[in-house]
Design an enzyme around this catalytic site. Structure first.
Site, mmCIF file in Angstrom:
data_model
loop_
_atom_site.group_PDB
_atom_site.id
_atom_site.type_symbol
_atom_site.label_atom_id
_atom_site.label_comp_id
_atom_site.label_asym_id
_atom_site.label_seq_id
_atom_site.Cartn_x
_atom_site.Cartn_y
_atom_site.Cartn_z
ATOM 1 N N THR A 78 0.734 -1.146 -0.011
ATOM 2 C CA THR A 78 -0.200 -0.059 -0.014
ATOM 3 C C THR A 78 0.797 1.321 0.176
ATOM 4 O OG1 THR A 78 -1.599 -1.073 1.263
ATOM 5 C CG2 THR A 78 -1.795 1.172 1.406
ATOM 6 N N THR A 155 1.416 -4.539 4.328
ATOM 7 C CA THR A 155 1.464 -4.946 5.744
ATOM 8 C C THR A 155 0.708 -6.203 6.044
ATOM 9 O OG1 THR A 155 -0.660 -3.891 5.871
ATOM 10 C CG2 THR A 155 1.049 -2.589 6.269
ATOM 11 N N ASP A 156 0.117 -6.870 5.050
ATOM 12 C CA ASP A 156 -0.628 -8.111 5.063
ATOM 13 C C ASP A 156 0.347 -9.388 5.890
ATOM 14 O OD1 ASP A 156 -2.997 -7.066 4.289
ATOM 15 O OD2 ASP A 156 -3.577 -9.017 3.287
ATOM 16 N N LYS A 233 0.404 -8.558 12.790
ATOM 17 C CA LYS A 233 -0.516 -7.570 12.267
ATOM 18 C C LYS A 233 -1.781 -7.992 13.015
ATOM 19 C CE LYS A 233 -3.049 -5.341 8.272
ATOM 20 N NZ LYS A 233 -3.026 -5.237 6.943
#
Lengths: 424, 424
Positions: A78, A155-156, A233
């Site tokens: 992202t 980030t996943d 996360k």
């Protein structure tokens, strides 16, 4: 680059770099680092002027040398994407310069020596081979004349990559931050700038560890540097989605003051070692969760596919269904089946937080006695990555067990650690 | 029942009910509700006397009627277990009276009208059939003349059972608390008494919901009542292991004051409905997690075994690997394979916290367009149980989707809810 001055119908005044203009609204970047979106219908006056930007078309290597040199390794995610305001879709930025131009503070603070972009993918598509590819480039960048390296990443699966790099990079000599953003960089609420600046501060610190550097709270106060093997996360959308698991973060970073506050004094210090890559990992490892009614034959499925290791996300201290009433739901027989064929089993807990323990209840002691390795306080994702690493080096049970339970990169914490979340 | 007075060599004095005596130490229950263990070697004087206990061999139905009547449905777990101090193993209590005798406050506060013990198992062995069995007895107890029902349950899968009961019990008229303990009831630090008393307070409240009632902090200050569909065990060992996920707890309970403080005013109130069991659940549902390098053929494994539904624990907003470089890691084709054969796919996130969203990134939009149902803010375990329930009623895609995305028992929260953890 455009600079905009806006006066709204209710007499407020805003000015800053023009980030985006659509048929509905205009986004500008304020001096304080925030982006703000203003509806066109609310605008009374809009003045735009073309200004020369010191941040556009930067020739990085030609900047006069500063003390704070870092390199950037960009892999996608992202933070490298941009919303298409017509379709609502998210696209990759064509140039990293676009991003950097939006973080003026960054280039006042550091010189960016090298930028490497081996690929640009969403992190759900990251594969173990990508970890190796990143590792190779990282070693090259670390052996260069910079203070540290910032890795940009979706980030996943950022925490899987941070764990992998923690195991495969040996003799780490400098800070390596992995950062990204929960909202694309042209959104008013984007966390990209704050995180990027925080990473640069980390890169110039004394901490020679792989760390995930992301927002510490939902506002722009500080970021945390989380140890790469102890982070996960924990939220789909919050800016402070990343949390240290069974450990305190390494440090707190105040990017606007370029200040770093050490939280865990027990860290690896910057040193003169020569880092290198140990890229032997075994890809025949699976991660399986148990639950009421779960099918234990899934073990057979992987064992028969010649998987070398299976990490189980059990319940509580590390339990699996052992039902004696309905044998078809009992996991014990199938785990035996795998162990007899040389498959290594590691037990973790789906509670995420806390330490596994095979000695409290007899159901777990049974598994332990069969040879299941209890992963101490490693959370399932780190245990998965570590088992891949360990099985890349040996398939001998005793050696695997010893290596798996030996601390390599801070992944096994103190027995006394008992905190839930980062409540600071 | 024995009462003990102890004087230690360093001149401290303790007295209370004698809980256990071993060759190494003695455990007594103090007036304040705590157990304390004292080493034999530290004891100067020990006086034991046999006292008549109003809590031993209670004939529940003969107690004079009080206003606060509850029933207990015991299913096993740590709360019903006792340490064998010779072997270190944990055993089941032979009589629930043993436990109740250790919570004197309880019987001063409530009359226990009925006790049902259909089975006594560790909760990792709990199966969907057990949920139904518990449900049947629960309905019977709820239709009796009591204020509420306390279910004693192992903590490992307590949140799966609380979700299941939330869906299968219809017309719920009274409070139902599910409680247990993280440490067996004869341990000094046991949370059994505190939780049992908190449950009794909940049972006499106005909240007609299935709630998990467990310690709210690591000390004995208050318990939380967590909505049965929005709760998860989040720590292997802490007393406050249970956390509300994507919602606030229903209430805070101060057991020593018999006080309950409502947190979420939007609850189902005590009413005069007649509860009944809707026991149609489909057991051919699987829960699968994706991760870097995960094998998408696992989908085929379940589809070919004629599974009707698959809940995926994806990453971030609800993503799966879509790799175009190495097709063997792409989940898309396999999900298509399942959908073409009528398998229902539900997407959740392994972040646990936060809401799924298929509209931010194109990879997720792709899945959504294929027909994958995004589970809103349901965490994976609740989504798994709900899909079993829904598929017990219909296998028609449109009907499944509609029913799955309709709020049945508070499992789908407000879009604006954005809290991480219970930080109160």
């Amino acid at each position: 680059m455009k600079y905009a001055k806006i006066k709204t119908k209710d007499n407020r005044v805003f000015e800053g770099y023009l980030v985006n203009e659509t048929s509905e609204f205009i986004i500008i970047k304020l001096k304080n680092g925030y982006n703000i979106g203003i509806r066109n219908q609310d605008i009374l006056e809009l003045n735009k002027e073309e200004i020369e930007s010191k941040y556009e078309n930067i020739e990085y290597k030609k900047l006069e040398s500063r003390n704070n040199k870092i390199s950037i390794l960009a892999t996608g995610g992202t933070i490298l994407s941009k919303i298409d305001y017509r379709t609502g879709g998210v696209h990759m930025l064509t140039k990293l310069e676009e991003l950097i131009s939006l973080v003026p503070d960054l280039l006042d603070y550091v010189e960016i020596k090298n930028i490497e972009i081996p690929f640009s993918i969403a992190s759900e598509d990251m594969l173990p081979d990508n970890w190796i590819e990143i590792g190779k480039i990282l070693v090259k960048l670390l052996n260069d004349d910079v203070n540290g390296v910032t890795i940009l990443h979706g980030t996943d699966t950022m925490h899987y990559t941070s764990a992998a790099l923690s195991f495969i990079i040996k003799n780490l000599n400098k800070p390596v931050s992995i950062t990204g953003s929960q909202r694309s960089s042209d959104r008013p609420s984007s966390d990209a700038f704050f995180n990027l600046l925080s990473s640069a501060v980390y890169d110039n610190s004394d901490i020679a560890e792989i760390a995930v550097v992301m927002h510490g709270t939902s506002s722009d106060i500080f970021a945390y540097a989380h140890r790469g093997t102890k982070v996960r996360k924990m939220h789909t959308e919050r800016r402070d989605a990343f949390q240290s698991i069974n450990s305190l973060p390494l440090a707190k970073i105040f990017p606007y003051n370029k200040k770093i506050e050490i939280i865990d004094n027990n860290y690896r210090k910057r040193n003169n070692n020569s880092p290198y890559l140990d890229d032997k990992i075994c890809k025949k490892v699976a991660l399986i969760k148990t639950y009421p009614g779960s099918d234990p034959d899934i073990i057979k499925y992987y064992v028969d596919k010649n998987y070398k290791g299976i990490v189980i996300e059990g319940t509580g201290f590390g339990h699996v269904p052992t039902n004696t009433i309905d044998k078809k739901y009992s996991w014990i027989e199938n785990i035996k089946y795998g162990i007899e064929r040389g498959t290594i089993f590691v037990m973790t807990s789906q509670t995420i937080f806390g330490r596994t323990n095979p000695f409290v209840y007899s159901n777990a002691r049974l598994l332990y006695n069969l040879g299941v390795i209890y992963a101490e306080d490693m959370h399932p994702e780190t245990a998965y990555v570590k088992l891949m690493y360990v099985l890349g080096h040996t398939e001998n049970y005793d050696e695997v067990k010893k290596m798996f339970l030996t601390n390599i990169a801070g992944e096994i914490g103190e027995k006394s650690f008992y905190e839930f979340f980062n409540k600071e």
